[in-house]
Design an enzyme around this catalytic site. Sequence first.
Site, short mmCIF file in Angstrom:
data_model
loop_
_atom_site.label_atom_id
_atom_site.label_comp_id
_atom_site.label_asym_id
_atom_site.label_seq_id
_atom_site.Cartn_x
_atom_site.Cartn_y
_atom_site.Cartn_z
N ASP A 1 -33.54 36.14 38.99
CA ASP A 1 -34.94 36.60 39.04
C ASP A 1 -35.60 36.10 40.32
OD1 ASP A 1 -37.06 37.63 36.57
OD2 ASP A 1 -37.91 36.82 38.44
N ALA B 1 -34.61 43.77 36.06
CA ALA B 1 -35.52 43.44 37.18
C ALA B 1 -36.13 44.71 37.76
CB ALA B 1 -34.77 42.68 38.27
N THR C 1 -37.10 53.72 31.55
CA THR C 1 -38.35 53.99 30.85
C THR C 1 -38.46 55.47 30.48
OG1 THR C 1 -40.75 54.10 31.21
CG2 THR C 1 -39.40 54.20 33.16
N ASP C 2 -39.26 55.75 29.44
CA ASP C 2 -39.52 57.15 29.08
C ASP C 2 -40.40 57.85 30.12
OD1 ASP C 2 -41.93 55.86 28.52
OD2 ASP C 2 -42.10 56.60 26.46
N GLU C 3 -41.02 57.07 31.02
CA GLU C 3 -41.93 57.69 32.00
C GLU C 3 -41.20 58.59 32.99
OE1 GLU C 3 -44.77 55.18 33.81
OE2 GLU C 3 -45.11 54.04 32.00
N TYR D 1 -44.17 54.40 40.52
CA TYR D 1 -43.33 53.57 39.63
C TYR D 1 -42.32 54.44 38.90
CZ TYR D 1 -41.85 51.45 35.26
OH TYR D 1 -41.09 51.03 34.19
N LYS E 1 -38.15 54.62 39.15
CA LYS E 1 -37.24 54.42 38.02
C LYS E 1 -36.34 55.65 37.83
CE LYS E 1 -37.03 51.38 35.54
NZ LYS E 1 -36.29 50.09 35.61
N PRO F 1 -51.94 43.05 26.35
CA PRO F 1 -52.34 41.66 26.67
C PRO F 1 -53.64 41.57 27.44
CG PRO F 1 -50.17 42.17 27.58
CD PRO F 1 -50.61 43.38 26.85
N ARG G 1 -49.53 56.40 23.76
CA ARG G 1 -48.30 55.70 24.09
C ARG G 1 -47.52 55.50 22.80
NH1 ARG G 1 -49.71 57.51 28.09
NH2 ARG G 1 -49.96 56.56 30.16
N GLY H 1 -53.54 60.46 38.22
CA GLY H 1 -52.27 61.02 37.72
C GLY H 1 -51.87 60.51 36.34
P1 NAD Z 1 -42.00 42.61 34.21
O1 NAD Z 1 -42.80 43.08 35.38
O2 NAD Z 1 -42.66 41.82 33.15
O3 NAD Z 1 -40.76 41.74 34.73
C1 NAD Z 1 -40.00 42.10 35.85
C2 NAD Z 1 -39.16 40.89 36.27
O4 NAD Z 1 -38.34 41.29 37.38
C3 NAD Z 1 -40.00 39.70 36.73
O5 NAD Z 1 -39.49 38.49 36.18
C4 NAD Z 1 -39.83 39.71 38.23
O6 NAD Z 1 -39.92 38.41 38.84
C5 NAD Z 1 -38.44 40.29 38.37
N1 NAD Z 1 -38.22 40.91 39.68
C6 NAD Z 1 -39.05 41.79 40.32
N2 NAD Z 1 -38.53 42.13 41.51
C7 NAD Z 1 -37.35 41.47 41.62
C8 NAD Z 1 -36.34 41.43 42.62
N3 NAD Z 1 -36.46 42.14 43.76
N4 NAD Z 1 -35.25 40.66 42.42
C9 NAD Z 1 -35.14 39.94 41.27
N5 NAD Z 1 -36.05 39.93 40.29
C10 NAD Z 1 -37.15 40.69 40.47
O7 NAD Z 1 -41.33 43.92 33.62
P2 NAD Z 1 -40.95 44.30 32.10
O8 NAD Z 1 -42.11 44.94 31.47
O9 NAD Z 1 -40.28 43.15 31.46
O10 NAD Z 1 -39.88 45.46 32.38
C11 NAD Z 1 -38.49 45.16 32.48
C12 NAD Z 1 -37.71 46.44 32.65
O11 NAD Z 1 -37.94 47.29 31.54
C13 NAD Z 1 -38.11 47.25 33.89
O12 NAD Z 1 -36.93 47.80 34.44
C14 NAD Z 1 -39.01 48.34 33.34
O13 NAD Z 1 -38.95 49.48 34.14
C15 NAD Z 1 -38.38 48.58 31.98
N6 NAD Z 1 -39.26 49.12 30.92
C16 NAD Z 1 -40.43 48.47 30.62
C17 NAD Z 1 -41.22 48.94 29.58
C18 NAD Z 1 -42.50 48.24 29.18
O14 NAD Z 1 -43.20 48.72 28.30
N7 NAD Z 1 -42.84 47.10 29.76
C19 NAD Z 1 -40.82 50.08 28.87
C20 NAD Z 1 -39.64 50.72 29.22
C21 NAD Z 1 -38.85 50.21 30.24
O1 TDX Z 2 -56.99 48.09 31.09
C1 TDX Z 2 -56.32 49.08 30.79
N1 TDX Z 2 -56.91 50.10 30.11
C2 TDX Z 2 -56.23 51.22 29.73
O2 TDX Z 2 -56.82 52.12 29.11
C3 TDX Z 2 -54.91 49.19 31.12
C4 TDX Z 2 -54.22 48.08 31.87
C5 TDX Z 2 -54.23 50.32 30.72
N2 TDX Z 2 -54.87 51.31 30.05
C6 TDX Z 2 -54.11 52.49 29.57
C7 TDX Z 2 -53.19 53.16 30.57
C8 TDX Z 2 -52.09 53.69 29.66
O3 TDX Z 2 -52.51 54.92 29.09
O4 TDX Z 2 -53.25 51.99 28.53
C9 TDX Z 2 -51.99 52.65 28.54
C10 TDX Z 2 -50.88 51.64 28.76
O5 TDX Z 2 -51.00 51.14 30.08
P1 TDX Z 2 -49.94 50.10 30.72
O6 TDX Z 2 -49.87 48.88 29.86
O7 TDX Z 2 -50.26 49.94 32.16
O8 TDX Z 2 -48.55 50.86 30.47
P2 TDX Z 2 -47.97 52.27 30.99
O9 TDX Z 2 -48.62 52.71 32.24
O10 TDX Z 2 -47.98 53.20 29.81
O11 TDX Z 2 -46.45 51.81 31.34
C11 TDX Z 2 -45.75 50.89 30.47
O12 TDX Z 2 -44.81 51.55 29.67
C12 TDX Z 2 -43.70 52.12 30.32
C13 TDX Z 2 -45.04 49.83 31.31
O13 TDX Z 2 -46.00 49.15 32.14
C14 TDX Z 2 -43.93 50.41 32.13
O14 TDX Z 2 -43.22 49.39 32.84
C15 TDX Z 2 -43.00 51.14 31.22
O15 TDX Z 2 -42.02 51.81 31.97
#
Ligand code: NAD
Ligand code: TDX
Length: 331
Positions: A33, A78, A120-122, A147, A151, A189, A211, A272
């Site tokens: 990481d 990552a 991701t589903d995005e 983003y 992906k 959060p 979502r 977008g």
């Molecule tokens: P996050 O941003 O919380 O964590 C990403 C981690 O990757 C961090 O610890 C960061 O330090 C590390 N990182 C970033 N760039 C790096 C690099 N160049 N080399 C090494 N480490 C690096 O992300 P997350 O929400 O835990 O997402 C993890 C994976 O899951 C991602 O691939 C994301 O696309 C995918 N994903 C996330 C969600 C979601 O809802 N959060 C949903 C579907 C898929």
């Molecule tokens: O303050 C806010 N208010 C708000 O209405 C924020 C931060 C977000 N939003 C909305 C935007 C989206 O419709 O809430 C929804 C969720 O937003 P995010 O938490 O930014 O997630 P999203 O953009 O849906 O993407 C997440 O799910 C797919 C993850 O961040 C991605 O990493 C993953 O691939």
Amino acid sequence: MRLLVTGGAGFIGANFVHQTVADRPDVQVTVLDALTYAGNRASLAPVADRIDFVHGDVTDAALVDRLVAGSDAVVHFAAESHNDNSLTDPWPFVHTNIVGTVTLLQAVRAHDVRYHHISTDEVYGDLALDDPDRFTETTAYNPSSPYSASKASSDMLVRAWARSYGVRATLSNCSNNYGPYQHVEKFIPRQITNLLDGVRPKLYGQGRNVRDWIHVDDHNRAVWTILDRGRLGQTYLIGADGEVDNRTVVAMLLEIFGHDPQDFDFVADRPGHDLRYAIDSTLLRTELGWQPTYRDFRTGLEATVAWYRDHEHWWRPTKSATEAGYARTGQ
Ligand code: NAD
Ligand code: TDX
């Protein structure tokens, strides 16, 4: 099994490492990481003496080659993961998500190491609110943000390396995760920590966006199911039938905190902004037998509120800089 977990100090990766250490004593975990703003070593503190931690970048080819050579499998979490950040500065997304994935693919190809790609589903774009269809493994890619486009690119690269070089890869595309250790920039959060700070929740646009929420532990159990039994070359969609619109999420949080249902603000919309995501996870359920264990979103949300209430020391150091960033974009 020697398992290399990239991004293990991030939200999903850290929860994956916790689950693996608890459930799979035979697995020796190495985390790679870069500890970007999103990575937090404190998220791995409870398992620090059970894993190896390497502070480094997934685009560092020499380092990645050495770590992959000593592994039986790689799970690649990552990434730069936040849509809003990708709209402000797309370059880190191209660097980590695309170049980083190629760097790993070259290493697993050279050493014939099993690879699982987290996506991701995005990548599929969005759906209308009244569309009866949901995303499946054959839905056409149509990403909206830098983003999701990065992906989508990484997924295509994995498929090409699997087909042309015979890399032993599987892919999964999951919906929105929630649970402990998620960065305060993300929707749930952010609102929980705002409420803990006495600040009103902030909804983008009209708050009608939907979502498909899944608890992070259910996502990670699905990843293990695919590592154990997934077909090489196959993509699996991961989702828990958790469609909820953003207004409803905020209403639930206000109720959990005992606040008036109107105690929130609308703020500037995301350019977008995808309207709706919805996952059909039939393949994963029927072929591999996976099922979610968190079936009630409200209960999972209450547990997540309790976690943030109890772990202010974990989130407090990142809160004010995150909110300062949002203030600059009117969000
Ligand atoms: P996050 O941003 O919380 O964590 C990403 C981690 O990757 C961090 O610890 C960061 O330090 C590390 N990182 C970033 N760039 C790096 C690099 N160049 N080399 C090494 N480490 C690096 O992300 P997350 O929400 O835990 O997402 C993890 C994976 O899951 C991602 O691939 C994301 O696309 C995918 N994903 C996330 C969600 C979601 O809802 N959060 C949903 C579907 C898929
Ligand atoms: O303050 C806010 N208010 C708000 O209405 C924020 C931060 C977000 N939003 C909305 C935007 C989206 O419709 O809430 C929804 C969720 O937003 P995010 O938490 O930014 O997630 P999203 O953009 O849906 O993407 C997440 O799910 C797919 C993850 O961040 C991605 O990493 C993953 O691939």
